[in-house]
Design a protein around this motif. Structure first.
Motif, mmCIF file in Angstrom:
data_model
loop_
_atom_site.group_PDB
_atom_site.id
_atom_site.type_symbol
_atom_site.label_atom_id
_atom_site.label_comp_id
_atom_site.label_asym_id
_atom_site.label_seq_id
_atom_site.Cartn_x
_atom_site.Cartn_y
_atom_site.Cartn_z
ATOM 1 N N LEU A 41 0.859 -1.180 0.000
ATOM 2 C CA LEU A 41 0.000 0.000 0.000
ATOM 3 C C LEU A 41 0.893 1.226 0.000
ATOM 4 O O LEU A 41 1.926 1.249 0.673
ATOM 5 N N SER A 42 0.504 2.255 -0.753
ATOM 6 C CA SER A 42 1.274 3.490 -0.739
ATOM 7 C C SER A 42 0.354 4.680 -0.934
ATOM 8 O O SER A 42 -0.720 4.570 -1.523
ATOM 9 N N VAL A 43 0.793 5.812 -0.402
ATOM 10 C CA VAL A 43 0.035 7.056 -0.516
ATOM 11 C C VAL A 43 0.981 8.138 -1.002
ATOM 12 O O VAL A 43 2.057 8.331 -0.445
ATOM 13 N N GLU A 44 0.592 8.807 -2.078
ATOM 14 C CA GLU A 44 1.316 9.962 -2.602
ATOM 15 C C GLU A 44 0.284 11.017 -2.935
ATOM 16 O O GLU A 44 -0.537 10.818 -3.824
ATOM 17 N N LYS A 45 0.311 12.113 -2.204
ATOM 18 C CA LYS A 45 -0.672 13.188 -2.356
ATOM 19 C C LYS A 45 -2.067 12.609 -2.214
ATOM 20 O O LYS A 45 -2.405 12.057 -1.197
ATOM 21 N N GLU A 46 -2.899 12.695 -3.238
ATOM 22 C CA GLU A 46 -4.272 12.174 -3.180
ATOM 23 C C GLU A 46 -4.391 10.757 -3.731
ATOM 24 O O GLU A 46 -5.480 10.223 -3.830
ATOM 25 N N ARG A 47 -3.262 10.158 -4.113
ATOM 26 C CA ARG A 47 -3.271 8.840 -4.745
ATOM 27 C C ARG A 47 -3.106 7.747 -3.696
ATOM 28 O O ARG A 47 -2.092 7.684 -3.025
ATOM 29 N N GLN A 48 -4.115 6.888 -3.580
ATOM 30 C CA GLN A 48 -4.083 5.743 -2.667
ATOM 31 C C GLN A 48 -3.882 4.506 -3.543
ATOM 32 O O GLN A 48 -4.775 4.127 -4.294
ATOM 33 N N LYS A 49 -2.715 3.901 -3.475
ATOM 34 C CA LYS A 49 -2.366 2.819 -4.404
ATOM 35 C C LYS A 49 -2.161 1.506 -3.670
ATOM 36 O O LYS A 49 -1.576 1.468 -2.597
ATOM 37 N N ILE A 50 -2.660 0.435 -4.288
ATOM 38 C CA ILE A 50 -2.414 -0.923 -3.792
ATOM 39 C C ILE A 50 -1.813 -1.728 -4.940
ATOM 40 O O ILE A 50 -2.281 -1.661 -6.073
ATOM 41 N N SER A 59 4.246 -18.410 -13.272
ATOM 42 C CA SER A 59 3.559 -17.152 -13.582
ATOM 43 C C SER A 59 3.575 -16.222 -12.389
ATOM 44 O O SER A 59 3.873 -16.623 -11.266
ATOM 45 N N ILE A 60 3.230 -14.987 -12.673
ATOM 46 C CA ILE A 60 3.003 -14.008 -11.621
ATOM 47 C C ILE A 60 1.672 -13.350 -11.927
ATOM 48 O O ILE A 60 1.452 -12.853 -13.028
ATOM 49 N N ILE A 61 0.784 -13.371 -10.955
ATOM 50 C CA ILE A 61 -0.492 -12.685 -11.079
ATOM 51 C C ILE A 61 -0.283 -11.340 -10.398
ATOM 52 O O ILE A 61 0.128 -11.285 -9.234
ATOM 53 N N ARG A 62 -0.565 -10.233 -11.108
ATOM 54 C CA ARG A 62 -0.279 -8.925 -10.555
ATOM 55 C C ARG A 62 -1.346 -7.922 -10.960
ATOM 56 O O ARG A 62 -1.852 -7.951 -12.066
ATOM 57 N N SER A 63 -1.652 -7.028 -10.025
ATOM 58 C CA SER A 63 -2.542 -5.915 -10.329
ATOM 59 C C SER A 63 -2.157 -4.738 -9.456
ATOM 60 O O SER A 63 -1.688 -4.901 -8.333
ATOM 61 N N GLU A 64 -2.376 -3.559 -10.004
ATOM 62 C CA GLU A 64 -2.096 -2.311 -9.306
ATOM 63 C C GLU A 64 -3.292 -1.406 -9.545
ATOM 64 O O GLU A 64 -3.722 -1.235 -10.685
ATOM 65 N N GLN A 65 -3.854 -0.853 -8.477
ATOM 66 C CA GLN A 65 -5.007 0.020 -8.603
ATOM 67 C C GLN A 65 -4.782 1.285 -7.791
ATOM 68 O O GLN A 65 -4.213 1.240 -6.693
ATOM 69 N N VAL A 66 -5.253 2.405 -8.337
ATOM 70 C CA VAL A 66 -5.093 3.701 -7.697
ATOM 71 C C VAL A 66 -6.446 4.388 -7.653
ATOM 72 O O VAL A 66 -7.202 4.358 -8.630
ATOM 73 N N SER A 67 -6.758 4.999 -6.513
ATOM 74 C CA SER A 67 -7.959 5.828 -6.395
ATOM 75 C C SER A 67 -7.696 6.836 -5.283
ATOM 76 O O SER A 67 -6.596 6.886 -4.723
ATOM 77 N N ASP A 69 -9.321 6.706 -2.488
ATOM 78 C CA ASP A 69 -9.729 6.024 -1.266
ATOM 79 C C ASP A 69 -9.116 4.618 -1.276
ATOM 80 O O ASP A 69 -9.339 3.839 -2.211
ATOM 81 N N MET A 70 -8.352 4.281 -0.255
ATOM 82 C CA MET A 70 -7.656 2.994 -0.209
ATOM 83 C C MET A 70 -8.635 1.822 -0.253
ATOM 84 O O MET A 70 -8.361 0.805 -0.879
ATOM 85 N N TYR A 71 -9.785 1.965 0.391
ATOM 86 C CA TYR A 71 -10.753 0.863 0.418
ATOM 87 C C TYR A 71 -11.344 0.621 -0.972
ATOM 88 O O TYR A 71 -11.614 -0.520 -1.347
ATOM 89 N N VAL A 72 -11.513 1.677 -1.756
ATOM 90 C CA VAL A 72 -11.965 1.526 -3.143
ATOM 91 C C VAL A 72 -10.886 0.816 -3.953
ATOM 92 O O VAL A 72 -11.182 -0.083 -4.750
ATOM 93 N N SER A 73 -9.632 1.200 -3.739
ATOM 94 C CA SER A 73 -8.519 0.552 -4.447
ATOM 95 C C SER A 73 -8.453 -0.941 -4.130
ATOM 96 O O SER A 73 -8.201 -1.762 -5.012
ATOM 97 N N ILE A 74 -8.709 -1.286 -2.867
ATOM 98 C CA ILE A 74 -8.691 -2.703 -2.463
ATOM 99 C C ILE A 74 -9.794 -3.471 -3.184
ATOM 100 O O ILE A 74 -9.570 -4.570 -3.697
ATOM 101 N N ASP A 75 -10.998 -2.892 -3.242
ATOM 102 C CA ASP A 75 -12.111 -3.531 -3.964
ATOM 103 C C ASP A 75 -11.757 -3.738 -5.431
ATOM 104 O O ASP A 75 -11.989 -4.810 -6.000
ATOM 105 N N LEU A 76 -11.199 -2.705 -6.053
ATOM 106 C CA LEU A 76 -10.866 -2.769 -7.484
ATOM 107 C C LEU A 76 -9.819 -3.837 -7.773
ATOM 108 O O LEU A 76 -9.934 -4.586 -8.746
ATOM 109 N N VAL A 77 -8.790 -3.920 -6.936
ATOM 110 C CA VAL A 77 -7.708 -4.863 -7.205
ATOM 111 C C VAL A 77 -8.210 -6.308 -7.101
ATOM 112 O O VAL A 77 -7.799 -7.172 -7.887
ATOM 113 N N GLU A 78 -9.112 -6.573 -6.170
ATOM 114 C CA GLU A 78 -9.666 -7.928 -6.048
ATOM 115 C C GLU A 78 -10.458 -8.302 -7.292
ATOM 116 O O GLU A 78 -10.320 -9.396 -7.831
ATOM 117 N N GLU A 79 -11.265 -7.368 -7.786
ATOM 118 C CA GLU A 79 -12.069 -7.628 -8.991
ATOM 119 C C GLU A 79 -11.181 -7.868 -10.207
ATOM 120 O O GLU A 79 -11.436 -8.776 -11.002
#
Length: 175
Positions: A41-50, A59-67, A69-79
């Motif tokens: 998890l990282s925060v830069e200014k208004e960017r909440q990234k997971i 293989s490597i399964i990978r996703s990165e999501q930014v919003s 709100d950290m909780y929104v980013s968590i929801d997005l990355v799971e989807e």
């Protein structure tokens, strides 16, 4: 699944940890119980990234999501990860490797192939010899986020691209 959760410019609270383990825990139906899920998890200014990385055999399964709100980013990355697993199942599981890292139920399950990768348009264009800096200018003039060109110095086909941080990147073939 085992979670390794780290943070940059953010304190990992119990609530955040519980939310991550609950949301990403839904993916345990796809992976073997000893699979490690690396979460940053990282925060830069208004960017909440997971960033989530799940190494599995071959293989490597990978996703990165930014919003914002950290909780929104968590929801997005799971989807996104779940969609990746369904879409690319045949590519990420090699039956000759016994699907190492995946549960047998996931390996045996068929998913709709409605989201296959399809090329719907093809373009042909002349590739001009340019220096990478000139290719970046041309890319900006066209309003694109990447540009294919022949490098005037090496004679090889290269790609310049606009990075998320606003800088430019160059992709060159290995010699």
């Amino acid at each position: 699944m085992k979670f390794v959760i780290s943070g940059k410019n953010i304190e990992i609270t119990d609530n955040l940890r519980d939310t991550i383990e609950e949301k990403l825990g839904k993916l345990d139906r796809y992976f073997a119980s000893d699979t490690t899920v690396n979460v940053t998890l990282s925060v830069e200014k208004e960017r909440q990234k997971i960033e989530v990385t799940i190494p599995v055999k071959g293989s490597i399964i990978r996703s990165e999501q930014v919003s914002n709100d950290m909780y929104v980013s968590i929801d997005l990355v799971e989807e996104v990860i779940e969609r990746q697993l369904k879409r690319y199942k045949s590519k990420i599981i090699d039956r000759h490797q016994s699907g190492g890292g995946f549960q047998q139920a996931y390996i045996d399950q068929d998913f709709d192939q409605e989201e296959d990768v399809r090329i719907i348009r093809s373009k042909k264009f002349d590739i001009m010899p340019l220096y990478p800096e000139d290719a970046c200018v041309q890319m900006e003039l066209l309003g694109h986020n990447f540009y294919v060109f022949v490098n005037a110095e090496s004679g090889q086909t290269n790609v310049v691209y606009k990075r998320k941080d606003g800088a430019y990147g160059l992709i060159e073939p290995e010699e």
